[in-house]
Scaffold this motif. Structure first.
Motif, short mmCIF file in Angstrom:
data_model
loop_
_atom_site.label_atom_id
_atom_site.label_comp_id
_atom_site.label_asym_id
_atom_site.label_seq_id
_atom_site.Cartn_x
_atom_site.Cartn_y
_atom_site.Cartn_z
N THR A 3 0.85 -1.19 0.00
CA THR A 3 0.00 0.00 0.00
C THR A 3 0.88 1.23 0.00
O THR A 3 2.02 1.18 0.43
N LEU A 4 0.31 2.31 -0.44
CA LEU A 4 1.14 3.49 -0.60
C LEU A 4 0.37 4.72 -0.21
O LEU A 4 -0.74 4.93 -0.66
N ASP A 5 0.97 5.52 0.66
CA ASP A 5 0.32 6.74 1.08
C ASP A 5 0.87 7.87 0.22
O ASP A 5 1.77 8.59 0.62
N THR A 6 0.36 8.00 -0.98
CA THR A 6 0.87 9.03 -1.88
C THR A 6 0.05 10.29 -1.74
O THR A 6 -1.15 10.23 -1.49
N PRO A 7 0.70 11.45 -1.88
CA PRO A 7 -0.04 12.70 -1.74
C PRO A 7 -1.09 12.84 -2.83
O PRO A 7 -0.80 12.57 -3.99
N PRO A 8 -2.33 13.20 -2.48
CA PRO A 8 -3.33 13.37 -3.53
C PRO A 8 -2.97 14.56 -4.40
O PRO A 8 -2.58 15.60 -3.90
N ALA A 39 1.38 -0.38 -14.80
CA ALA A 39 1.92 -0.71 -13.48
C ALA A 39 1.26 0.14 -12.40
O ALA A 39 0.91 -0.35 -11.32
N VAL A 40 1.07 1.41 -12.71
CA VAL A 40 0.46 2.34 -11.76
C VAL A 40 -0.98 1.91 -11.44
O VAL A 40 -1.45 1.99 -10.30
N GLU A 41 -1.66 1.42 -12.48
CA GLU A 41 -3.04 0.95 -12.29
C GLU A 41 -3.05 -0.29 -11.38
O GLU A 41 -3.83 -0.36 -10.43
N VAL A 42 -2.14 -1.23 -11.65
CA VAL A 42 -2.06 -2.43 -10.82
C VAL A 42 -1.76 -2.05 -9.37
O VAL A 42 -2.33 -2.60 -8.43
N LEU A 43 -0.87 -1.08 -9.18
CA LEU A 43 -0.44 -0.71 -7.83
C LEU A 43 -1.41 0.26 -7.16
O LEU A 43 -1.30 0.51 -5.96
N GLY A 44 -2.34 0.81 -7.93
CA GLY A 44 -3.36 1.68 -7.35
C GLY A 44 -2.85 3.05 -6.96
O GLY A 44 -3.35 3.66 -6.01
N TYR A 45 -1.83 3.57 -7.64
CA TYR A 45 -1.30 4.88 -7.30
C TYR A 45 -2.17 5.99 -7.88
O TYR A 45 -2.87 5.79 -8.87
#
Ligand code: NAD
Length: 437
Positions: A3-8, A39-45
Motif C-alpha cells: 500500500t502506498l500513502d501518496t499525496p493526492p 503498473a500504476v493501475e495495478v499498484l493503485g497509485y
C-alpha cells in the motif's frame, strides 16, 4: 510494499501518444508510458503520483560542434536525460545513431530506472546520445566529438551523480575518451565516472559480454520453464553488435542452433545452424553479416517470422509491431534490445501465448556488471572474470525468480510483473525520502 500513502494530486498523468509517430523515439516513449500506466493501475497509485514517475528529473540538450578532418565544421545535437534519482546516482548508456531524439532518450532513461530497480542496483536511470551516423566520421573526428559532448554534459555526470556506459554506436574506446575528458577537467583520474571502459583503464573483466550473458541466462531460464532442452533447440538473433553477437555465441556454445542473424545491412540463414565463430570472423573483417559464405542471404524482416524456439531482437526499438507480431513463430522472445516490442505487438504476443522476457530483465546483465565495475573502480580492487560471471548469474536468477513469482501471484505477463516490481521499488524510495520541500 503493497500500500502506498501518496499525496493526492489533481494533475492527470501524462498520457502516452496514441498514434504511431514518425519519430521512432516518440513511439518508444509512448510504449514506456503505457507500461508505466499499467503498473500504476495495478499498484493503485494516484494520477499525480503516476505523473511524477513518468517525467524525467532533468533533461539536457546540447549542441556539439565538431571540426572535421578537412577543416569544415559540423554541429550535432546531443542529450543527457536523468529520469529518476531516488535510488542513487543515475546510470545509463550513450547512444550514437542517426535516429537519436529527445523522446527516444527519455524512453531509454525511464527503462533504465526500472531496470536498475528490478535488479536491485543502487542507481536511478539515465540515457544520453548524439544524433549522428558514425559511419560517416573518422576515429579522430569521433574522439573530438566525444570529448566536446562530455564537456557539454559535464555539469550532470560524475561517479556519484550520473555514470554513462556504452550503447549503440559507442564502445570501450568511447568510454576511455569520456573518462579522460572528465578526469582532465578534475585534474586527477576518475575511473568511476563511466563503466564499460577498457580493462587496462579500470574496466571490469566480463563487462563486454555481460549483457549477452544475461540474455543467454534468461533465455535458458525461459526455455527450462517452457520445457525446451537447450541442446537441439533453435534461435534467431536480430542485430549482430555488442549484444547480439555474443548472445548468439553463448546460445551456440550451449547447443542451440542459431539459424539466422541480421544486422542493419542484411540477414543470413542456415537451416542447420550458422557457424557463429566463423560469422564473427567474417563480421570483424567486413563489418557486416552480409556475404557470409556459411549461409544464404534472406530478407531481414523474414528473420522475425522464422520458425525457431527463441527469437532474440538485439538491435533497436519498435521492430516487433502490430503489423508483424502475428507472424512471430518463436515460442519465446528474449529482448536483448531495449523496447523492441511495441505495446500493440505485446498484446498480440500475449494472446498468442508467446513468452516474452522483457528488456528490463533480459538485458540487465550489462548494467549489473557496470555496477560491479563501478564498485571495483571505487575500491581499486579487481575481481576475476569467473567471480564477475558467477555474481552476474546469481543476480539474473534472483531477478528472474522474483519476476516469475509476481507474474504468477498477480496474473501478469513477465513485462507487467517486471515493471510493477520496479515501479514499486522506486516508489518506496520516493515515499521514504519524502518530497522536498
Ligand atoms: P551495437 O551498435 O553494438 O549493435 C547494434 C546492432 O544492430 C548492429 O549489428 C547493427 O547493424 C544492428 N542494427 C541496427 N539497426 C538494425 C535494424 N533495423 N535491423 C537489424 N539490425 C539492426 O549496439 P548494442 O550495444 O549491441 O545494442 C543493441 C541493443 O541492446 C540496443 O537496444 C541497446 O540499447 C541494447 N542494450 C545494450 C547494452 C550494452 O551493454 N551494449 C545493454 C543493454 C541493452
Amino acid at each position: 510494499m503493497t500500500t502506498l500513502d501518496t499525496p493526492p494530486m489533481t494533475q492527470s498523468p501524462r498520457m502516452a501518444p496514441s498514434v504511431l509517430a514518425e519519430d521512432p523515439g516518440t513511439q518508444a516513449l509512448a510504449d514506456a508510458h503505457a507500461q508505466l500506466s499499467h503498473a500504476v493501475e495495478v499498484l493503485g497509485y494516484s494520477p499525480g503520483y503516476a505523473d511524477m514517475l513518468g517525467r524525467a528529473r532533468r533533461e539536457l540538450r546540447v549542441s556539439v560542434p565538431l571540426r572535421r578532418d578537412n577543416g569544415d565544421y559540423a554541429v550535432f545535437t546531443g542529450y543527457r536525460v536523468q529520469h529518476n534519482l531516488s535510488r542513487g546516482p543515475a546510470k545509463g548508456g550513450i547512444r550514437y545513431a542517426a535516429e537519436v531524439s529527445l523522446d527516444e532518450v527519455r524512453a531509454l532513461a525511464m527503462w533504465m530506472t526500472w531496470k536498475c530497480a528490478l535488479v536491485e542496483l543502487p542507481y536511478g536511470g539515465a540515457k544520453g546520445g548524439i544524433a549522428i551516423d558514425t559511419r560517416d566520421y573518422s576515429q579522430s573526428e569521433l574522439e573530438r566529438l566525444t570529448r566536446r559532448y562530455t564537456t557539454e554534459i559535464l555539469p550532470l555526470i560524475g561517479p556519484e551523480k550520473d555514470i554513462p556506459a556504452p550503447d549503440i554506436g559507442t564502445d570501450e574506446r568511447t568510454m576511455a575518451w569520456m573518462m579522460d575528458t572528465y578526469s582532465v577537467s578534475k585534474g586527477y583520474t576518475v575511473p568511476g565516472v563511466v563503466t564499460g571502459k577498457p580493462v587496462s583503464l579500470g574496466g571490469s573483466l566480463g563487462r563486454p559480454s555481460a549483457t549477452s550473458l544475461g540474455v543467454f541466462h534468461t533465455a535458458r531460464f525461459a526455455m527450462e520453464q517452457a520445457g525446451i532442452r537447450l541442446d537441439g533447440a533453435t534461435a534467431a538473433v536480430q542485430g549482430f553488435g555488442k549484444v547480439g553477437a555474443d548472445a548468439a555465441r553463448f546460445l551456440d556454445e550451449a547447443g542451440v542452433a542459431v539459424l539466422a542473424v541480421s544486422d542493419r545491412y542484411g540477414a543470413v540463414h542456415n537451416a542447420s545452424g550458422l557457424d557463429i565463430t566463423e560469422l564473427r570472423a567474417h563480421c570483424a573483417e567486413t563489418g557486416s553479416v552480409v556475404g557470409f559464405a556459411g549461409g544464404q542471404p534472406v530478407e531481414p524482416a523474414d528473420l522475425l517470422a522464422l520458425n525457431v524456439d527463441v527469437l532474440v531482437p538485439a538491435a533497436v526499438e519498435g521492430v516487433i509491431t502490430a503489423d508483424n507480431a502475428h507472424d512471430v513463430a518463436a515460442r519465446i522472445v528474449v529482448e536483448g534490445a531495449n523496447g523492441p516490442t511495441t505495446t500493440a505487438a505485446d498484446a498480440i504476443l500475449r494472446e498468442r501465448d508467446v513468452l516474452v522476457v522483457p528488456d528490463i530483465l533480459a538485458n540487465a546483465g550489462g548494467v549489473i556488471v557496470s555496477y560491479f565495475e563501478w564498485v571495483q573502480a571505487n575500491q581499486a580492487y579487481w575481481w576475476t572474470q569467473a567471480e564477475v560471471e558467477q555474481r552476474l548469474e546469481v543476480r539474473m536468477r534472483s531477478a528472474w525468480e522474483s519476476v516469475c513469482r509476481t507474474a504468477a501471484s498477480r496474473q501478469l505477463t513477465l513485462r507487467q510483473s517486471a515493471t510493477v516490481t520496479a515501479v514499486e521499488r522506486v516508489t518506496e524510495a520516493h515515499v521514504l525520502r519524502g518530497l522536498y520541500p
